[in-house]
Design a protein around this motif. Sequence first.
Motif, PDB file in Angstrom:
ATOM      1  N   ALA A   1      22.818  56.562   4.763  1.00  0.00           N
ATOM      2  CA  ALA A   1      24.191  56.105   5.051  1.00  0.00           C
ATOM      3  C   ALA A   1      24.234  54.659   5.528  1.00  0.00           C
ATOM      4  CB  ALA A   1      24.844  57.015   6.090  1.00  0.00           C
ATOM      5  N   VAL A   2      23.347  54.302   6.449  1.00  0.00           N
ATOM      6  CA  VAL A   2      23.348  52.947   7.014  1.00  0.00           C
ATOM      7  C   VAL A   2      21.926  52.423   7.125  1.00  0.00           C
ATOM      8  CG1 VAL A   2      25.472  53.341   8.336  1.00  0.00           C
ATOM      9  CG2 VAL A   2      23.244  53.743   9.421  1.00  0.00           C
ATOM     10  N   GLU A   3      21.817  51.107   7.256  1.00  0.00           N
ATOM     11  CA  GLU A   3      20.531  50.446   7.463  1.00  0.00           C
ATOM     12  C   GLU A   3      20.538  49.720   8.805  1.00  0.00           C
ATOM     13  OE1 GLU A   3      19.662  47.679   4.374  1.00  0.00           O
ATOM     14  OE2 GLU A   3      20.232  49.060   2.773  1.00  0.00           O
ATOM     15  N   PRO A   4      19.555  49.957   9.669  1.00  0.00           N
ATOM     16  CA  PRO A   4      19.414  49.124  10.864  1.00  0.00           C
ATOM     17  C   PRO A   4      18.771  47.800  10.459  1.00  0.00           C
ATOM     18  CG  PRO A   4      17.681  50.775  10.805  1.00  0.00           C
ATOM     19  CD  PRO A   4      18.544  51.012   9.593  1.00  0.00           C
ATOM     20  N   ILE A   5      19.386  46.685  10.842  1.00  0.00           N
ATOM     21  CA  ILE A   5      18.855  45.390  10.406  1.00  0.00           C
ATOM     22  C   ILE A   5      18.444  44.476  11.557  1.00  0.00           C
ATOM     23  CG2 ILE A   5      20.051  45.410   8.190  1.00  0.00           C
ATOM     24  CD1 ILE A   5      22.141  43.503   9.456  1.00  0.00           C
ATOM     25  N   LEU A   6      19.108  44.608  12.708  1.00  0.00           N
ATOM     26  CA  LEU A   6      18.831  43.725  13.835  1.00  0.00           C
ATOM     27  C   LEU A   6      18.946  44.499  15.139  1.00  0.00           C
ATOM     28  CD1 LEU A   6      21.136  40.711  12.829  1.00  0.00           C
ATOM     29  CD2 LEU A   6      18.647  40.801  12.543  1.00  0.00           C
ATOM     30  N   THR A   7      18.307  43.967  16.177  1.00  0.00           N
ATOM     31  CA  THR A   7      18.549  44.438  17.534  1.00  0.00           C
ATOM     32  C   THR A   7      18.489  43.241  18.465  1.00  0.00           C
ATOM     33  OG1 THR A   7      18.025  46.171  19.149  1.00  0.00           O
ATOM     34  CG2 THR A   7      16.159  44.932  18.255  1.00  0.00           C
TER      35      THR A   7
ATOM     36  N   LYS B   1      25.201  41.828   2.412  1.00  0.00           N
ATOM     37  CA  LYS B   1      24.283  42.147   3.504  1.00  0.00           C
ATOM     38  C   LYS B   1      23.539  40.899   3.972  1.00  0.00           C
ATOM     39  CE  LYS B   1      23.167  46.850   1.955  1.00  0.00           C
ATOM     40  NZ  LYS B   1      22.089  47.694   1.412  1.00  0.00           N
ATOM     41  N   ALA B   2      23.047  40.116   3.017  1.00  0.00           N
ATOM     42  CA  ALA B   2      22.273  38.920   3.363  1.00  0.00           C
ATOM     43  C   ALA B   2      23.136  37.898   4.090  1.00  0.00           C
ATOM     44  CB  ALA B   2      21.682  38.311   2.096  1.00  0.00           C
ATOM     45  N   LYS B   3      24.357  37.685   3.629  1.00  0.00           N
ATOM     46  CA  LYS B   3      25.254  36.731   4.283  1.00  0.00           C
ATOM     47  C   LYS B   3      25.580  37.183   5.704  1.00  0.00           C
ATOM     48  CE  LYS B   3      27.575  34.932   0.147  1.00  0.00           C
ATOM     49  NZ  LYS B   3      28.852  34.901  -0.614  1.00  0.00           N
ATOM     50  N   PHE B   4      25.841  38.473   5.859  1.00  0.00           N
ATOM     51  CA  PHE B   4      26.174  38.987   7.193  1.00  0.00           C
ATOM     52  C   PHE B   4      24.981  38.859   8.131  1.00  0.00           C
ATOM     53  CE2 PHE B   4      26.241  42.581  10.210  1.00  0.00           C
ATOM     54  CZ  PHE B   4      27.342  42.194  10.949  1.00  0.00           C
ATOM     55  N   LYS B   5      23.806  39.218   7.651  1.00  0.00           N
ATOM     56  CA  LYS B   5      22.605  39.128   8.486  1.00  0.00           C
ATOM     57  C   LYS B   5      22.349  37.688   8.909  1.00  0.00           C
ATOM     58  CE  LYS B   5      17.775  40.695   8.537  1.00  0.00           C
ATOM     59  NZ  LYS B   5      16.734  41.378   7.728  1.00  0.00           N
ATOM     60  N   ASP B   6      22.498  36.752   8.010  1.00  0.00           N
ATOM     61  CA  ASP B   6      22.302  35.334   8.338  1.00  0.00           C
ATOM     62  C   ASP B   6      23.316  34.876   9.378  1.00  0.00           C
ATOM     63  OD1 ASP B   6      20.210  35.160   6.554  1.00  0.00           O
ATOM     64  OD2 ASP B   6      21.379  34.218   4.961  1.00  0.00           O
ATOM     65  N   PHE B   7      24.566  35.326   9.227  1.00  0.00           N
ATOM     66  CA  PHE B   7      25.607  34.977  10.204  1.00  0.00           C
ATOM     67  C   PHE B   7      25.233  35.471  11.593  1.00  0.00           C
ATOM     68  CE2 PHE B   7      29.236  36.481  12.658  1.00  0.00           C
ATOM     69  CZ  PHE B   7      29.992  35.313  12.801  1.00  0.00           C
ATOM     70  N   MET B   8      24.788  36.718  11.675  1.00  0.00           N
ATOM     71  CA  MET B   8      24.445  37.299  12.971  1.00  0.00           C
ATOM     72  C   MET B   8      23.234  36.611  13.594  1.00  0.00           C
ATOM     73  SD  MET B   8      26.732  39.558  13.684  1.00  0.00           S
ATOM     74  CE  MET B   8      26.104  40.784  14.844  1.00  0.00           C
TER      75      MET B   8
END
Length: 302
Positions: A100-106, A252-259
Amino acid sequence: MLKKILLATAAVAALSGHAMAEDLKEFRIGIIGGENEADRLRNFQCMVDKLPAAIGVEKVSLFPAADYDGTIQGLLGGTLDYAELGASGYAKIYLENPEAVEPILTTVQTDGSMGYHSIMVARKDSGMTKVEDIQGKKLGFADPDSTSGFLIPTVTLPEALGGKPVKEVVAETGFGGGHENLVLEVLKGTFDAGTTFGSGVGDFKDGYTSGNLRKMVDKGILNMDDLVELWKSPLIPNGPVVVRTSMNEDMKAKFKDFMLALPKSDPACFSAIQGGDFTGFAEVNVDFYKPIIDARRATIGG
Protein backbone atom coordinates in the motif's frame (compact mmCIF):
# COMPACT_ATOMS: atom_id res chain seq x y z
CA MET A 1 -17.29 4.06 10.58
CA LEU A 2 -18.90 6.46 8.07
CA LYS A 3 -15.49 8.04 7.40
CA LYS A 4 -14.01 4.59 6.67
CA ILE A 5 -16.86 3.81 4.27
CA LEU A 6 -16.37 7.10 2.44
CA LEU A 7 -12.63 6.52 2.22
CA ALA A 8 -13.19 3.03 0.85
CA THR A 9 -15.65 4.37 -1.75
CA ALA A 10 -13.15 7.01 -2.83
CA ALA A 11 -10.50 4.30 -3.09
CA VAL A 12 -12.57 2.40 -5.64
CA ALA A 13 -12.71 5.52 -7.79
CA ALA A 14 -8.96 6.04 -7.45
CA LEU A 15 -8.28 2.50 -8.56
CA SER A 16 -10.52 2.73 -11.62
CA GLY A 17 -7.91 4.35 -13.80
CA HIS A 18 -7.65 7.87 -12.37
CA ALA A 19 -4.60 7.44 -10.13
CA MET A 20 -2.11 8.78 -12.67
CA ALA A 21 -4.23 11.86 -13.36
CA GLU A 22 -4.60 12.52 -9.62
CA ASP A 23 -0.82 12.46 -9.24
CA LEU A 24 -0.60 15.30 -11.73
CA LYS A 25 -3.47 17.41 -10.39
CA GLU A 26 -3.88 16.96 -6.64
CA PHE A 27 -1.56 15.78 -3.88
CA ARG A 28 -3.39 14.55 -0.79
CA ILE A 29 -1.76 14.76 2.63
CA GLY A 30 -3.01 12.70 5.55
CA ILE A 31 -2.44 14.08 9.06
CA ILE A 32 -2.78 11.69 11.97
CA GLY A 33 -4.86 12.58 15.01
CA GLY A 34 -3.59 13.26 18.49
CA GLU A 35 -3.33 17.04 18.39
CA ASN A 36 -5.80 19.92 18.03
CA GLU A 37 -7.02 19.97 14.41
CA ALA A 38 -6.53 23.71 13.94
CA ASP A 39 -2.90 23.37 15.06
CA ARG A 40 -2.31 20.47 12.66
CA LEU A 41 -3.75 22.38 9.72
CA ARG A 42 -1.69 25.45 10.56
CA ASN A 43 1.51 23.39 10.85
CA PHE A 44 1.00 21.84 7.40
CA GLN A 45 -0.12 25.01 5.61
CA CYS A 46 3.42 25.57 4.35
CA MET A 47 3.12 22.30 2.41
CA VAL A 48 -0.04 23.58 0.73
CA ASP A 49 1.82 26.73 -0.26
CA LYS A 50 5.10 25.18 -1.44
CA LEU A 51 4.41 21.72 -2.83
CA PRO A 52 2.44 22.58 -5.99
CA ALA A 53 5.38 24.36 -7.63
CA ALA A 54 7.92 21.89 -6.26
CA ILE A 55 6.30 18.69 -7.51
CA GLY A 56 4.12 19.95 -10.35
CA VAL A 57 0.58 19.57 -9.07
CA GLU A 58 -2.30 22.02 -9.24
CA LYS A 59 -3.47 21.57 -5.67
CA VAL A 60 -2.41 20.18 -2.30
CA SER A 61 -5.17 19.12 0.08
CA LEU A 62 -4.94 18.35 3.80
CA PHE A 63 -6.94 15.57 5.44
CA PRO A 64 -6.65 15.66 9.25
CA ALA A 65 -8.03 12.49 10.79
CA ALA A 66 -9.70 12.27 14.18
CA ASP A 67 -7.36 9.45 15.18
CA TYR A 68 -4.46 7.38 13.84
CA ASP A 69 -6.74 4.86 12.16
CA GLY A 70 -8.43 7.44 9.96
CA THR A 71 -5.15 8.20 8.22
CA ILE A 72 -4.19 4.52 8.14
CA GLN A 73 -7.44 3.62 6.37
CA GLY A 74 -6.95 6.44 3.87
CA LEU A 75 -3.50 5.13 3.01
CA LEU A 76 -4.77 1.56 2.73
CA GLY A 77 -7.59 2.73 0.48
CA GLY A 78 -5.31 4.73 -1.79
CA THR A 79 -7.07 8.03 -1.09
CA LEU A 80 -4.00 9.69 0.44
CA ASP A 81 -0.63 10.26 -1.20
CA TYR A 82 1.61 11.06 1.78
CA ALA A 83 1.54 10.94 5.55
CA GLU A 84 3.91 10.85 8.50
CA LEU A 85 3.22 7.90 10.77
CA GLY A 86 4.49 6.27 13.88
CA ALA A 87 6.28 2.99 13.33
CA SER A 88 3.35 0.97 14.72
CA GLY A 89 0.90 2.74 12.42
CA TYR A 90 3.08 1.84 9.46
CA ALA A 91 3.33 -1.75 10.78
CA LYS A 92 -0.47 -1.97 10.83
CA ILE A 93 -0.60 -0.96 7.17
CA TYR A 94 2.21 -3.34 6.23
CA LEU A 95 0.55 -6.29 7.96
CA GLU A 96 -2.70 -5.65 6.09
CA ASN A 97 -1.19 -4.74 2.71
CA PRO A 98 2.62 -4.52 2.36
CA GLU A 99 2.23 -2.92 -1.08
CA ALA A 100 0.00 0.00 0.00
CA VAL A 101 2.71 2.51 0.96
CA GLU A 102 6.48 2.91 0.88
CA PRO A 103 8.50 4.31 3.80
CA ILE A 104 11.06 6.68 2.26
CA LEU A 105 12.40 8.97 5.00
CA THR A 106 12.61 9.40 8.74
CA THR A 107 13.77 12.24 10.97
CA VAL A 108 17.19 12.51 12.59
CA GLN A 109 17.45 13.81 16.17
CA THR A 110 19.85 16.56 17.14
CA ASP A 111 22.20 13.94 18.64
CA GLY A 112 22.30 12.04 15.34
CA SER A 113 20.03 9.19 16.42
CA MET A 114 16.99 8.09 14.44
CA GLY A 115 14.83 7.18 17.37
CA TYR A 116 12.78 8.50 20.26
CA HIS A 117 11.23 7.22 23.49
CA SER A 118 7.93 6.41 25.09
CA ILE A 119 7.68 8.59 28.18
CA MET A 120 5.40 7.78 31.11
CA VAL A 121 4.32 10.85 33.04
CA ALA A 122 2.24 11.60 36.12
CA ARG A 123 1.25 14.74 37.95
CA LYS A 124 4.11 15.98 40.09
CA ASP A 125 1.79 16.34 43.09
CA SER A 126 0.66 12.69 42.76
CA GLY A 127 3.45 11.40 44.98
CA MET A 128 4.50 8.98 42.23
CA THR A 129 8.19 9.02 41.37
CA LYS A 130 8.97 5.70 39.65
CA VAL A 131 7.30 3.23 37.34
CA GLU A 132 6.53 0.75 40.15
CA ASP A 133 4.22 3.38 41.62
CA ILE A 134 1.59 2.60 38.96
CA GLN A 135 0.68 -0.46 41.04
CA GLY A 136 -3.10 -0.34 41.50
CA LYS A 137 -3.42 2.92 39.55
CA LYS A 138 -5.23 3.92 36.35
CA LEU A 139 -2.87 4.03 33.35
CA GLY A 140 -3.69 5.89 30.16
CA PHE A 141 -2.41 5.08 26.67
CA ALA A 142 -2.48 7.55 23.79
CA ASP A 143 -4.00 5.59 20.89
CA PRO A 144 -4.29 1.88 19.99
CA ASP A 145 -2.15 2.47 16.88
CA SER A 146 0.49 4.59 18.61
CA THR A 147 3.97 3.13 18.83
CA SER A 148 5.10 5.06 21.90
CA GLY A 149 1.63 5.50 23.34
CA PHE A 150 0.64 1.82 23.32
CA LEU A 151 2.72 -0.80 21.47
CA ILE A 152 6.12 -0.19 23.06
CA PRO A 153 4.76 0.21 26.62
CA THR A 154 2.83 -3.03 26.16
CA VAL A 155 5.97 -4.84 25.01
CA THR A 156 8.64 -3.31 27.27
CA LEU A 157 6.93 -2.23 30.49
CA PRO A 158 6.70 -5.78 31.88
CA GLU A 159 10.49 -5.94 32.18
CA ALA A 160 10.40 -2.78 34.30
CA LEU A 161 7.60 -4.27 36.39
CA GLY A 162 9.32 -7.47 37.41
CA GLY A 163 8.08 -9.47 34.43
CA LYS A 164 4.39 -8.88 35.11
CA PRO A 165 2.02 -7.88 32.28
CA VAL A 166 0.81 -4.30 32.63
CA LYS A 167 -2.81 -5.31 33.22
CA GLU A 168 -1.78 -7.45 36.20
CA VAL A 169 -0.13 -4.43 37.84
CA VAL A 170 -2.50 -1.52 37.23
CA ALA A 171 -6.12 -1.31 38.31
CA GLU A 172 -7.38 -0.07 34.95
CA THR A 173 -6.20 1.08 31.52
CA GLY A 174 -7.79 3.35 28.93
CA PHE A 175 -7.05 5.53 25.93
CA GLY A 176 -6.69 9.29 25.98
CA GLY A 177 -7.66 10.02 22.38
CA GLY A 178 -4.20 10.99 21.15
CA HIS A 179 -1.00 12.17 22.80
CA GLU A 180 -1.94 15.76 23.53
CA ASN A 181 -5.26 14.87 25.05
CA LEU A 182 -3.72 11.99 27.01
CA VAL A 183 -1.37 14.38 28.82
CA LEU A 184 -4.23 16.80 29.48
CA GLU A 185 -6.27 13.92 30.95
CA VAL A 186 -3.36 13.02 33.25
CA LEU A 187 -3.26 16.62 34.44
CA LYS A 188 -7.04 16.55 34.99
CA GLY A 189 -6.75 13.35 37.02
CA THR A 190 -8.65 11.09 34.60
CA PHE A 191 -5.53 8.90 34.56
CA ASP A 192 -2.95 8.56 37.32
CA ALA A 193 -0.21 8.18 34.70
CA GLY A 194 0.01 8.08 30.92
CA THR A 195 2.34 7.22 28.06
CA THR A 196 3.36 9.82 25.49
CA PHE A 197 6.58 10.46 23.56
CA GLY A 198 9.69 12.59 23.43
CA SER A 199 13.14 12.59 21.88
CA GLY A 200 14.85 11.86 25.17
CA VAL A 201 17.46 14.37 24.03
CA GLY A 202 17.95 17.43 26.22
CA ASP A 203 16.08 17.92 29.48
CA PHE A 204 12.71 16.63 30.64
CA LYS A 205 12.06 20.03 32.23
CA ASP A 206 12.00 21.52 28.72
CA GLY A 207 9.86 18.74 27.22
CA TYR A 208 13.04 17.40 25.57
CA THR A 209 14.06 18.68 22.12
CA SER A 210 11.07 17.25 20.25
CA GLY A 211 7.96 15.15 20.69
CA ASN A 212 4.51 15.67 22.13
CA LEU A 213 5.66 17.19 25.42
CA ARG A 214 7.81 19.75 23.60
CA LYS A 215 4.99 20.65 21.21
CA MET A 216 2.62 21.20 24.12
CA VAL A 217 5.19 23.39 25.90
CA ASP A 218 5.80 25.43 22.75
CA LYS A 219 2.04 25.97 22.34
CA GLY A 220 1.77 27.19 25.92
CA ILE A 221 -0.64 24.48 27.07
CA LEU A 222 1.78 22.56 29.29
CA ASN A 223 4.05 23.55 32.16
CA MET A 224 6.60 20.80 32.67
CA ASP A 225 6.78 21.72 36.35
CA ASP A 226 3.38 20.03 36.66
CA LEU A 227 4.69 16.63 35.53
CA VAL A 228 7.12 13.97 36.69
CA GLU A 229 8.69 11.31 34.49
CA LEU A 230 8.13 7.76 35.79
CA TRP A 231 9.65 5.73 32.96
CA LYS A 232 11.41 6.05 29.62
CA SER A 233 11.43 3.22 27.09
CA PRO A 234 14.35 1.89 25.07
CA LEU A 235 14.96 3.73 21.80
CA ILE A 236 12.13 3.42 19.25
CA PRO A 237 12.71 3.90 15.50
CA ASN A 238 11.45 7.32 14.39
CA GLY A 239 8.30 6.99 12.34
CA PRO A 240 8.37 7.04 8.55
CA VAL A 241 7.39 9.49 5.87
CA VAL A 242 5.31 7.23 3.62
CA VAL A 243 4.02 7.68 0.07
CA ARG A 244 1.40 5.77 -1.87
CA THR A 245 3.17 2.94 -3.68
CA SER A 246 1.03 3.31 -6.80
CA MET A 247 2.08 6.94 -7.25
CA ASN A 248 4.15 7.44 -10.41
CA GLU A 249 7.90 7.30 -9.89
CA ASP A 250 8.57 10.84 -11.12
CA MET A 251 6.20 12.26 -8.53
CA LYS A 252 7.79 10.15 -5.79
CA ALA A 253 11.26 11.40 -6.73
CA LYS A 254 10.19 15.06 -6.82
CA PHE A 255 8.46 14.77 -3.45
CA LYS A 256 11.41 13.00 -1.85
CA ASP A 257 13.82 15.65 -3.13
CA PHE A 258 11.54 18.40 -1.79
CA MET A 259 11.44 16.81 1.66
CA LEU A 260 15.19 16.18 1.83
CA ALA A 261 15.85 19.84 1.00
CA LEU A 262 13.18 21.23 3.36
CA PRO A 263 15.28 21.47 6.57
CA LYS A 264 17.55 23.99 4.83
CA SER A 265 15.18 25.51 2.26
CA ASP A 266 12.52 26.31 4.90
CA PRO A 267 13.57 25.45 8.47
CA ALA A 268 10.37 26.95 9.90
CA CYS A 269 8.18 24.70 7.74
CA PHE A 270 10.28 21.65 8.59
CA SER A 271 10.07 22.40 12.32
CA ALA A 272 6.31 23.04 12.17
CA ILE A 273 5.61 19.72 10.47
CA GLN A 274 7.92 17.66 12.67
CA GLY A 275 7.17 19.37 15.98
CA GLY A 276 10.52 20.25 17.51
CA ASP A 277 14.21 20.28 16.78
CA PHE A 278 15.64 17.79 14.28
CA THR A 279 18.72 17.96 12.06
CA GLY A 280 16.96 16.66 8.95
CA PHE A 281 15.85 13.47 7.23
CA ALA A 282 17.53 10.14 6.52
CA GLU A 283 16.47 7.67 3.86
CA VAL A 284 14.87 4.43 5.10
CA ASN A 285 12.98 1.45 3.74
CA VAL A 286 10.85 -1.33 5.18
CA ASP A 287 13.87 -3.07 6.74
CA PHE A 288 14.26 -0.23 9.25
CA TYR A 289 10.82 -1.07 10.66
CA LYS A 290 10.94 -4.86 10.66
CA PRO A 291 11.44 -5.06 14.49
CA ILE A 292 8.31 -2.96 15.04
CA ILE A 293 6.36 -4.96 12.45
CA ASP A 294 7.36 -8.17 14.23
CA ALA A 295 6.48 -6.71 17.64
CA ARG A 296 3.06 -5.59 16.46
CA ARG A 297 2.36 -8.93 14.75
CA ALA A 298 3.22 -10.80 17.95
CA THR A 299 1.46 -8.45 20.37
CA ILE A 300 -1.63 -6.85 18.87
CA GLY A 301 -1.73 -8.06 15.29
CA GLY A 302 -2.64 -5.96 12.28
